[in-house]
Design a protein around this motif. Structure first.
Motif, PDB file in Angstrom:
ATOM      1  N   TRP A  12      -9.589  -1.591   1.759  1.00 17.05           N
ATOM      2  CA  TRP A  12      -9.816  -1.693   0.324  1.00 17.05           C
ATOM      3  C   TRP A  12     -11.325  -1.716   0.087  1.00 17.05           C
ATOM      4  N   ARG A  21       0.329   4.036  -2.826  1.00 15.05           N
ATOM      5  CA  ARG A  21       0.010   5.436  -2.496  1.00 15.05           C
ATOM      6  C   ARG A  21       1.086   6.405  -2.979  1.00 15.05           C
ATOM      7  N   LEU A  78      -8.083   0.531  -3.923  1.00 11.42           N
ATOM      8  CA  LEU A  78      -7.594   1.402  -2.862  1.00 11.42           C
ATOM      9  C   LEU A  78      -7.579   2.799  -3.473  1.00 11.42           C
ATOM     10  N   GLU A  84       0.824  -1.204   0.000  1.00 11.09           N
ATOM     11  CA  GLU A  84       0.000   0.000   0.000  1.00 11.09           C
ATOM     12  C   GLU A  84       0.861   1.258   0.000  1.00 11.09           C
ATOM     13  N   GLY A 123      -4.975   1.823  -6.249  1.00 10.80           N
ATOM     14  CA  GLY A 123      -4.585   0.429  -6.152  1.00 10.80           C
ATOM     15  C   GLY A 123      -5.754  -0.429  -6.585  1.00 10.80           C
TER      16      GLY A 123
END
Length: 177
Positions: free
Chosen positions: A127, A104, A155, A100, A110
């Protein structure tokens, strides 16, 4: 003591790649194909080590997703697995935390496709389940991938998403999502 390392495929030696492939074979009870492994290569890997033993793996690779007329750079998560005898100890969450961070820091959003068993795991990590229709841009044009509906998670990142809208992935051999 566990250690989480991240590295690009190009920076992993043959022994580490072999250990990761073997771990995923075990984690998916022999259902992890050569194409599944190929999909996990070429990006960043998160590796969870317990001493000298690899106990968790995941990767994030770049893919193009299309949503509301816009092409998005997606950090697509592949090959997430934990050795069966090491499950329920936080290793999967450690893998995802590292991935993650990569998503990011470098992508519009994501995305991943989940097994039914892991839906709750990804939801608990924040998520979002994609509620709209899915499709793929194939050599024959855009083709609906209804069998993948209900298993795709995103995400959210730097772009606004309508989770009920259509989401289209780029083409690849094997599983499209």
């Amino acid at each position: 003591m566990i250690e989480v390392r991240t590295a690009h495929t190009a920076d992993l030696d043959a022994g580490t790649l072999s250990a990761a492939r073997s771990l995923l074979d075990d984690a998916f009870a022999g259902e992890f194909t050569d194409l599944d492994w190929e999909h996990a290569l070429g990006g960043m890997h998160a590796l969870v080590w317990q001493g000298s033993e690899l106990v968790g793996h995941g990767a994030v690779v770049q893919r193009r997703l299309s949503h509301v007329g816009r092409a998005l750079r997606a950090g697509y998560v592949e090959g997430v697995g934990v050795r069966p005898d090491q499950r329920r100890r936080g290793h999967g969450a450690a893998v995802m935390g590292a991935l993650e961070r990569v998503v990011r820091g470098g992508y519009d959003l994501g995305a991943l496709s989940s097994t039914e068993e892991a839906l709750g795991f990804y939801a608990a990590l924040g998520w979002k389940l994609w509620l709209g229709p899915s499709s793929a841009l194939t050599p024959d044009g855009v083709v609906r991938t209804q069998e993948d509906d209900g298993g795709i998670h995103v995400l959210p990142g730097t772009v606004a998403l309508d989770l009920t809208g259509e989401l289209t992935c780029d083409w690849r051999d094997g599983d499209l999502w």
